[in-house]
Write an enzyme that holds these catalytic residues in place. Structure first.
Site, PDB file in Angstrom:
ATOM      1  N   GLY A 185      58.644  55.130 -73.636  1.00 35.82           N
ATOM      2  CA  GLY A 185      57.386  54.396 -73.651  1.00 35.82           C
ATOM      3  C   GLY A 185      56.449  54.748 -72.516  1.00 35.82           C
ATOM      4  CB  SER A 188      50.442  41.876 -71.044  1.00 36.02           C
ATOM      5  OG  SER A 188      49.924  41.685 -72.339  1.00 36.02           O
ATOM      6  CE1 TYR A 193      56.036  41.801 -72.917  1.00 38.69           C
ATOM      7  CE2 TYR A 193      53.886  40.974 -73.600  1.00 38.69           C
ATOM      8  CZ  TYR A 193      54.678  41.999 -73.112  1.00 38.69           C
ATOM      9  OH  TYR A 193      54.106  43.209 -72.802  1.00 38.69           O
ATOM     10  N   GLY A 253      56.765  54.182 -69.334  1.00 38.62           N
ATOM     11  CA  GLY A 253      57.446  54.757 -68.178  1.00 38.62           C
ATOM     12  C   GLY A 253      57.608  56.260 -68.287  1.00 38.62           C
ATOM     13  CB  THR A 299      61.803  49.823 -63.277  1.00 35.30           C
ATOM     14  OG1 THR A 299      60.609  49.123 -63.634  1.00 35.30           O
ATOM     15  CG2 THR A 299      62.068  49.622 -61.795  1.00 35.30           C
ATOM     16  N   GLY A 300      62.277  51.551 -65.956  1.00 29.53           N
ATOM     17  CA  GLY A 300      61.994  51.753 -67.377  1.00 29.53           C
ATOM     18  C   GLY A 300      61.372  53.106 -67.644  1.00 29.53           C
ATOM     19  CB  ALA A 301      61.504  56.196 -65.677  1.00 27.84           C
ATOM     20  CB  SER A 302      64.690  56.549 -70.156  1.00 28.84           C
ATOM     21  OG  SER A 302      64.897  55.230 -70.624  1.00 28.84           O
TER      22      SER A 302
END
Length: 334
Positions: free
Chosen positions: A13, A171, A193, A15, A8-11
């Site tokens: 940063g 984190s 966060y 990912g 997930t979030g692979a597009s």
């Protein structure tokens, strides 16, 4: 048979850097990019296939801040795949981070300066908001959307004869003091966060407790302190110019300053090669970089207990049940 890796979030940063590094490790993988923005995902897919033509790369659209999107994505995934070998639960947000200038300058002249920069503890606050699902945005995006994703994909993940791995991006800023079982969505605090990352740590421990015997294992990692579009947006450019020499100097004293997404993926790639049965479920694996730029992996026992983890897990199950009842009522009315 190709191993299937869902990210997930692979597009962008971490990912995106993870996609590139995994294909460098094994270009016979099938990477499934779970992304919100399909045009960006298509561009990433084209780039990955250009450099690794032997790989298989597919895309599924998912916005983990929308339960409707998660349900639709899992439906598609169950139609495409018989199993998932790895799921990297990487997508996440830190909305409108604001710097506490007083805390910054107070920390600069204290003994805690390295710890402060390594974890951002006390430096950043965020403005959270409600999603259309009626949930706090940071909680839903970082935790609950991924929880529903796992719940819906259980049939693809639980195979006792060949374990599957969940690998969460957590984190070093996951602080116990910022989390409360009485307010798991952190609707009353200013550190959503940090709270969400601590919730991820708890959830990972609970998942191991409940699913290891079914062949599903969970781990958490911290990619370290990286300079990305998100972090560059926190401070004005001239401030970055002033503190960058300090940050580079601190790398010789604190290994958390990975600085780039490529360096930040070190622990995520390391876990790709490990036997999940041999890992300690109470340990967080940390990407680290020396002052001279060499990457390695270290670990740290998490500040939590299994009883709290199980209580949090039960709260998520209860919230999931409530959400499903609400969705069913809405469908019946329509």
């Amino acid at each position: 048979m190709r191993k299937v890796v869902l990210i997930t979030g692979a597009s962008s940063g971490v990912g995106l850097a993870l996609c590139r590094r995994l294909l460098e490790e094994d270009d016979a993988l099938h990477l499934c990019l779970a992304c919100r923005n399909m045009s960006k995902a298509e561009a990433v897919r084209t780039s990955l296939l250009a450099s690794h033509p032997a790989a298989e790369v597919s895309i599924v659209q998912v916005d983990v801040s929308s339960l409707l999107s998660v349900f639709q994505a899992t439906k598609e995934l169950k139609q495409r795949f018989q199993r998932l070998d790895y799921v990297y639960l990487n997508a996440g947000i830190m909305p409108n981070p604001q710097l506490n200038i007083k805390a910054l300058f107070r920390g600069l002249f204290s003994r805690n300066v390295i710890h402060m920069f390594s974890t951002a503890e006390g430096l950043l606050t965020q403005n959270d908001k409600l999603t259309p699902d009626g949930l706090q945005e940071v909680f839903e995006t970082n935790v609950f959307g991924h929880f529903i994703l796992i719940q819906e994909l259980e049939s693809l993940l639980c195979h006792s004869e060949s374990p599957s791995q969940l690998i969460w991006t957590s984190s070093r800023n996951a602080k116990k003091s910022n989390f409360s079982l009485e307010d798991v969505q952190h609707s009353k605090g200013q550190e959503p966060y940090s709270s969400s990352k601590y919730a991820i740590d708890l959830l990972s421990v609970a998942l191991n407790r409940n699913f290891n015997q079914q062949g599903l294992y969970s781990s958490v990692v911290c990619p370290g302190t990286m300079l990305t579009s998100l972090t560059y947006g926190i401070l004005p450019p001239f401030v970055w110019m002033l503190i960058m020499p300090i940050i580079w100097l601190l790398r010789f004293f604190a290994n958390a300053f990975t600085l780039t997404p490529h360096n930040g993926t070190e622990a995520l790639v390391w876990l790709f090669h490990q036997k999940p049965e041999s890992l300690n479920p109470l340990v967080k694996y940390l990407s680290a970089t020396t002052g001279f730029g060499s990457n390695y992996v270290t670990s740290k026992k998490m500040d939590l207990d299994e009883d709290t983890a199980e209580k949090f897990y039960q709260k998520l199950l209860k919230l999931e049940k409530q959400i499903r009842v609400t969705i069913q009522k809405t469908n019946n009315q329509n």
